[in-house]
Design an enzyme around this catalytic site. Structure first.
Site, PDB file in Angstrom:
ATOM      1  N   ASP A   1      -8.012  -4.878  -6.192  1.00 55.78           N
ATOM      2  CA  ASP A   1      -7.656  -3.884  -5.185  1.00 55.78           C
ATOM      3  C   ASP A   1      -8.600  -2.688  -5.318  1.00 55.78           C
ATOM      4  O   ASP A   1      -8.673  -2.077  -6.392  1.00 55.78           O
ATOM      5  CB  ASP A   1      -6.212  -3.440  -5.407  1.00 55.78           C
TER       6      ASP A   1
ATOM      7  N   SER B   1       0.843  -1.187   0.000  1.00 61.03           N
ATOM      8  CA  SER B   1       0.000   0.000   0.000  1.00 61.03           C
ATOM      9  C   SER B   1       0.887   1.248   0.000  1.00 61.03           C
ATOM     10  O   SER B   1       1.738   1.396  -0.879  1.00 61.03           O
ATOM     11  CB  SER B   1      -0.959  -0.030   1.190  1.00 61.03           C
TER      12      SER B   1
ATOM     13  N   HIS C   1      -7.117  -5.490  -1.321  1.00 66.66           N
ATOM     14  CA  HIS C   1      -5.996  -4.614  -1.012  1.00 66.66           C
ATOM     15  C   HIS C   1      -4.961  -5.314  -0.128  1.00 66.66           C
ATOM     16  O   HIS C   1      -5.191  -5.544   1.068  1.00 66.66           O
ATOM     17  CB  HIS C   1      -6.503  -3.352  -0.317  1.00 66.66           C
TER      18      HIS C   1
END
Length: 529
Positions: free
Chosen positions: A417, A169, A454
């Site tokens: 994602d 991330s 994610h």
């Protein structure tokens, strides 16, 4: 040097102040016995009058394997996440510290919980200070990486034989920025779900909120879990067989984008079950096309259709957080609004930290007029967000320092994602590959993970060990090819009809895992081609 001997004076590293050191035994949350050092670097007073520093910890195993990992953390940073070095993917038990690596972790130069103007949005107040922005963007990693190596040399009496960076991330963004700006500091970098265009993605968040809120006037009711499951089913019906096997995993990503039509998910005639409305289909079409200005220019990226849209993590980020008091917002609105307002636009806009203020900021954000503020700078803020947050060569990637020093980078990204577009990462890799005449894979690999949300989760085989592949590539010259991914027992998103022992091949882009016959639950029945 022993752990009790560690002090500011004993280390003797300019700009580093040791706060404490402690011996941590194995067990009770620690994978192995080690020394934990808590310290500060780059202490200063900001333009806002607040005291700033990079707060970090480094954990030094008693049985050190001679190697160093810089753990890049996620979100807005602002806290020192324990330096265990999670090796990413869904398996949280696998850590770098646990296998003998020294690991460093930091707050990226700001304390997310301790600032004046406490009414301002939590976690992003530091964005009002120009220098704190730069530390968050790249200077904390640039500062701490050589410091970490110096600490190892002082403590163990020898420098690390190999140095790695790991993050997902925003941590993945840190990794890509590091690879571009000072890639020669690392032998290998593992990057997951990289938000390397994070300011642009924040503009996408505004589009998401505006589009979904317009459906019903309440984000929480824009798409139910059943609605998203219906879309996932429609994608499977259109795309699942394209890789040779109907198994709930769409491996041929490119073919699916050509094949899928969102209108196949729309309710027809009197059929009102397992389908969505035309308005919902149009909303998804708008979101998946990415934000555009009045001239039609793309402001971020398109997104990939994938059955992982049914994953609870997708809805958590896009539609609704279940966590009070934020349960009337998606998590993107909570983090994206404050970041876009106070970090990514110049000059920053102060925004209160209550849910209504955050929501209203995104609802009022004018894509045509306001989106260009991520490129702006002024006398106080001399670098734009697109300068300090993104790799300098993002549009024309070459990673010269990493490549010239012999370093390697592996990236992975969940195709579903909801925070950062997989297609944005794919397009970046295509540009990198073009710059190296089709041979970027000699030092850089990209692994799409079908169905994954994610960093982990979603209806996917999200238990994989790409760090092991990276180390073997760096230290043993074993170039990674296909990588086996497993079903994770504690992943609630795994469909009931999947075997709990299912394995699949993750293939380096642009190869596709294609079924060639045999046990449909085994990776051995697939080839990358």
């Amino acid at each position: 040097m022993s752990c009790p001997q560690v002090s500011t004076e004993a280390l003797g590293i300019t700009g580093v102040r040791v706060l404490s050191s402690e011996e941590v035994p194995a067990g009770a949350g620690s994978p192995i016995a080690h020394c934990r050092i808590d310290a500060l670097a780059a202490e200063r007073t900001g333009q806002d009058g607040h005291d700033y520093a990079i707060h970090f910890e480094i954990r030094l195993p008693d049985d050190w394997n001679g190697r160093f990992v810089h753990q890049f953390n996620g979100g807005n940073d602002g806290t020192v996440v324990p330096a265990f070095g999670p090796l990413l993917g869904g398996n949280t038990q696998r850590t770098a510290l646990g296998i003998g690596y020294a690991v460093l972790s930091s707050d990226a130069g700001h304390d997310g919980a301790s600032y004046p103007d406490a009414q301002l949005a939590a976690g992003s107040r530091f964005g009002l200070d120009p220098e704190a922005r730069l530390y968050y963007g790249y200077k904390a990693v640039e500062t701490l990486t050589p410091i970490g190596k110096q600490i190892l040399a002082s403590y163990y009496g020898e420098a690390p034989v190999s140095s790695y960076g790991i993050g997902c991330s925003n941590g993945g963004r840190h990794g890509m920025v590091a690879a571009s700006r000072f890639g020669d500091q690392f032998d290998g970098i593992l990057v997951g779900a990289p938000g390397f265009n994070l300011p642009k993605a924040a503009v996408q968040h505004a589009l998401d909120v505006q589009t979904l809120n317009a459906l019903t006037g309440d984000l929480r009711t824009s798409f139910s879990p059943a609605d998203l499951a219906a879309v996932g089913t429609a994608i499977n019906q259109s795309c699942d067989a394209l890789d040779g096997l109907e198994d709930g995993i769409v491996s041929d990503i490119a073919a699916c984008q050509e094949n899928f039509d969102i209108n196949t998910a729309v309710c027809q005639n009197d059929n009102q079950e397992q389908c969505i409305s035309e308005a919902q289909a149009q909303a998804l079409t708008t979101i998946f096309a990415g934000p555009r200005n009045a001239h039609g220019a793309q402001l971020y990226s398109e997104w990939a259709w994938d059955p992982g849209i049914s994953g609870s993590d997708w809805r958590f980020w896009k539609v609704q957080s279940p966590i009070p008091p934020w349960d009337n917002l998606p998590l993107i609105a909570v983090m994206g609004a404050s970041s876009l307002a106070q970090i990514f636009t110049t000059p920053p806009t102060k925004v209160d930290g209550d849910p209504d203020s955050l929501l209203n900021f995104l609802l009022d954000f004018d894509l045509n007029r306001d989106s260009w503020k991520i490129y702006k700078r002024n006398r106080n803020y001399r670098e734009s967000a697109m300068s300090f947050m993104t790799p300098p060569d993002a549009r024309n990637p070459k990673l010269k320092k990493l490549k010239r020093s012999g370093g390697k980078i592996i990236l992975f990204h969940g195709v579903s994602d909801p925070v950062f577009s997989y297609l944005d990462t794919e397009n970046w890799y295509r540009r990198l590959n073009r710059n190296y005449h089709g041979h970027a894979d000699r030092f850089a690999k990209l692994y799409p993970v079908p169905g994954m949300n994610h960093c982990s989760g979603g209806p996917a085989t999200d238990d994989f060990n790409l760090f092991e592949q990276l180390v073997n590539w760096v230290e043993n010259d074993q170039e990674p090819q296909s990588v086996t991914a497993k079903v994770r027992a504690d992943n609630p998103e795994v469909p009931a009809d999947w075997s709990p022992t299912r394995t699949r091949k993750l293939c380096p882009y642009p190869e596709v895992a294609t079924y060639v016959g045999g046990n449909p639950e085994s990776a051995d029945s697939f080839v990358c081609q």
